[in-house]
Motif scaffolding. Sequence first.
Motif, mmCIF file in Angstrom:
data_model
loop_
_atom_site.group_PDB
_atom_site.id
_atom_site.type_symbol
_atom_site.label_atom_id
_atom_site.label_comp_id
_atom_site.label_asym_id
_atom_site.label_seq_id
_atom_site.Cartn_x
_atom_site.Cartn_y
_atom_site.Cartn_z
ATOM 1 N N PHE A 1 0.829 -1.208 0.000
ATOM 2 C CA PHE A 1 0.000 0.000 0.000
ATOM 3 C C PHE A 1 0.868 1.263 0.000
ATOM 4 N N GLY B 1 -2.307 -4.462 -1.671
ATOM 5 C CA GLY B 1 -1.941 -3.167 -1.117
ATOM 6 C C GLY B 1 -1.516 -2.172 -2.171
ATOM 7 N N GLY C 1 -3.436 1.255 -3.038
ATOM 8 C CA GLY C 1 -2.702 2.509 -2.926
ATOM 9 C C GLY C 1 -2.722 3.284 -4.231
#
Length: 199
Positions: A40, A152, A156
């Motif tokens: 992320f 992640g 993100g």
Amino acid sequence: MYSRSLASRVALVTLALLAVASPALAHTGEAAAGGFVTGFLHPIFGWDHVIAMVAVGLWGAFLGAPAVWLLPVTFPLVMALGGMLGAAGVPLPGIETGIAASGLVIGLAVLFAARPPLPVAAVIVAFFAIFHGHAHGAEMPGAVSPLAYAGGFVIGTGLLHLCGIAFGVLTRSRIGAFAVRGAGGVIAALGAGFLTGAL
């Protein structure tokens, strides 16, 4: 219709994200040391990724529907494919050059209000997504949980696209459109700087 106060708040959030991003490139060649959180944070803490992700959202918002959702969906999907190639060890030349060029090219598209046919815009975005994904994927095998890491970095990336879209809403006014195009110019200049360093 979005209110000016909402657009102002979103612009502040976008600036805050950019302020906390590290000025270093996001990939150092070292394997990722974690799972979801590492994935992320990977695109968020690297300026080279941040500018490209925000630029995709800006360009999509500038082009309007359906580009406003198609470009930010195309990027992470193709990026995931690039990630699989990187994780599998498939070589891809010029990764850093491609990543740096993405900020330059898409930033210029925003600056000059480029309005290519939607398939052309999608191909441009997809082309650069391969490089970003490969960089992430090449680091994935060292993660504690490669699947969590992949999730992640996709999430993100999506949030950075949303920041660009939210700022791009300002194009509804003449002054806002000028600000968005100016942001494209800043992104292009940063991309040019990264490209110079990558060559």
